[in-house]
Design a protein around this motif. Structure first.
Motif: not given
Length: 392
Positions: A311-339
Motif C-alpha cells: 500500500s506504500d506508494i513510495t515503495s512501489c515507485l522505488n521497486t519499478i524505478n529500480t527494475l527500470k534502471v537495472a534492466r534497462g526497461l522502458a515504461l511503454a514496454d512495462i505497461i504493455t506486459s503489465l496489461s
C-alpha cells in the motif's frame, strides 16, 4: 513486343563454369527467393534468403491462398487488396503469385512493382503506371498453367505500402483500374485499409492478413535453425515465437541478430577460422529478451506483486524505478506486459475496467511524449485504485 525495348534481349545459356546458383539448392530443400550465387546468398538477411518462392511455401493464411489459387486456375483474377500488419506475408504472397503466373524469366516485362520508397504521386500514376497499363503484350498467350511456360494475357501492377499514396494519386488510379482491366490487374498492398480511398476499395477483392499463428511461425523458425545451425535452447525458441506477436519478419530478424551475437569475435590479424569450426554460445531466453528489449516475465511479476500487495506508494515507485534502471526497461514496454498479466487475473469487472482503462490512458500519454517519471506514478495509482475496489 512490349512497351519496353529492352525486353527484346535474348537470353543465352549460362556458361558452365562451376558456379552454383541458388536455384540449384531448390532440389536440396533450401528455400530461397534470391537468384544469386551461393556466396552472395549467404550474406543476405534471412528475411530475404527464406522469403517464400511459391504459394505453397507461404506460411499460414491457407484460406486466402486457396481462394487466390482458384482465381488463377479459372483465369478470373480480379484486382486484389491485401492488407494487414507488417510481416504477415502480403508482399511474399503476391510475388509468389506473379512467379506462378509468369515464371521468373517473364516477370521483368510483365510486372511493375512500386514501393513506398518510390515516388508515387499524381505524375507517376498519370505517366509511368498509365503507360505500363495501357500497353498489351503482343506475344502474350492467354490461359494459366503451373509451368513457367504459360503466360497470362494481362500484366500485373503491384503497389506496395499503398496507404502512403496521396489522395490525388488514389483518385487518378481508380479510373486507370477500370479503363485498362483487359490489359492489367492491380494488386494493392497496405497496412491500414482505412487510409485508402473508398473508391479504390470497391474496385478490389479484399483479403485481410491477420497476424500469423505461433504454429506457422514456428515451422519456418525451426527450419532456419536447422539450416543455419543455430545453437538455441528450446525454451528460447518458444520465447522468440511468442514475442514475435505474429510478425514473421521480426522473428527471423531477432533470430539472426541473436545468432550473430553468439559468434565470438575473431582477431583481425589472426587466421580465419572455418565456419564449421567456430564455437558459438548457446542462445538463451535471456538473449532473446535482451535483443527485443522486452521486459522479462520475472520482472513484470515482481512489479505486479509489489503493486497488488504494498500500500506504500513510495515503495512501489522505488521497486519499478529500480527494475527500470537495472534492466534497462522502458515504461511503454512495462505497461504493455503489465496489461497482459493483469488481464489474466480473476477479479471483478469494475476492477478490470479500472485497470485496463487507466493503463490505456497512460500508454496514450507516454506515446504522446509524457514524462516517464510522472506516468510511472500514474501506473501505481491506477493499480492501487483497482486494489481498493477489490477490498470494497
Amino acid at each position: 513486343m512490349s512497351d519496353y525495348g529492352e525486353d527484346m534481349d535474348v537470353d543465352v545459356p549460362a556458361p558452365s563454369n562451376g558456379i552454383t546458383f541458388s536455384s540449384d539448392n531448390a532440389a536440396k530443400g533450401k528455400r530461397s527467393a534470391a537468384n544469386l550465387p551461393v556466396e552472395a546468398e549467404d550474406s543476405l538477411p534471412w528475411v530475404e534468403k527464406y522469403r517464400p518462392a511459391t504459394l505453397a511455401d507461404v506460411s499460414g493464411h491457407q484460406d486466402i491462398l486457396a481462394t487466390i489459387n482458384k482465381f488463377v486456375d479459372s483465369n478470373r483474377l480480379p484486382h486484389l487488396l491485401l492488407y494487414g500488419p507488417p510481416g504477415t506475408g502480403k508482399t511474399s504472397t503476391i510475388l509468389a503469385l506473379a512467379r506462378r503466373i509468369y515464371g521468373n524469366e517473364n516477370m521483368r516485362q510483365m510486372v511493375l512493382e512500386l514501393n513506398a520508397s518510390d515516388d508515387r504521386g499524381i505524375d507517376v500514376v498519370r505517366e509511368q503506371i498509365k503507360t505500363f497499363a495501357s500497353t498489351k503484350q503482343i506475344f502474350s498467350r492467354g490461359g494459366f498453367g503451373r509451368g513457367t511456360a504459360a503466360l497470362a494475357g494481362f500484366k500485373l501492377i503491384i503497389l506496395d505500402e499503398a496507404d502512403a499514396m496521396t489522395n490525388t494519386a488514389q483518385m487518378a488510379l481508380r479510373r486507370i483500374m477500370e479503363k485498362y482491366t483487359a490489359n492489367t490487374r492491380f494488386c494493392i498492398i497496405a497496412n491500414y485499409s482505412h487510409k485508402l480511398s473508398p473508391a479504390l476499395l470497391s474496385r478490389c477483392t479484399r483479403f485481410r492478413f491477420s497476424p500469423l499463428k505461433e504454429a506457422d511461425i514456428r515451422v519456418l523458425v525451426d527450419k532456419v535453425i536447422v539450416e543455419e545451425d543455430v545453437k538455441i535452447l528450446p525454451e528460447a525458441t518458444d520465447a522468440l515465437v511468442k514475442l514475435s506477436k505474429g510478425d514473421m519478419r521480426r522473428a527471423l530478424n531477432v533470430l539472426q541478430a541473436c545468432h550473430a551475437s553468439s559468434t565470438p569475435l575473431q582477431p583481425r590479424d589472426g587466421p580465419k577460422i572455418a565456419e564449421k569450426n567456430i564455437v558459438r554460445d548457446t542462445v538463451t531466453v535471456e538473449t532473446i529478451y535482451n535483443c527485443i528489449a522486452a521486459p522479462p516475465p520475472d520482472a513484470i511479476q515482481d512489479i505486479l506483486r509489489t503493486l497488488l500487495t504494498t500500500s506504500d506508494i513510495t515503495s512501489c515507485l522505488n521497486t519499478i524505478n529500480t527494475l527500470k534502471v537495472a534492466r534497462g526497461l522502458a515504461l511503454a514496454d512495462i505497461i504493455t506486459s503489465l496489461s497482459e498479466e493483469v488481464a489474466q487475473l480473476n477479479v471483478k469487472p469494475e476492477v478490470m475496467i479500472t485497470w485496463l482503462d487507466g493503463l490505456a490512458s497512460i500508454e496514450h500519454r507516454v506515446a504522446g511524449g509524457g514524462s516517464e517519471s510522472v506516468q510511472t506514478g500514474a501506473v501505481v495509482g491506477v493499480i492501487r485504485n483497482g486494489v481498493e475496489l477489490m477490498d470494497q
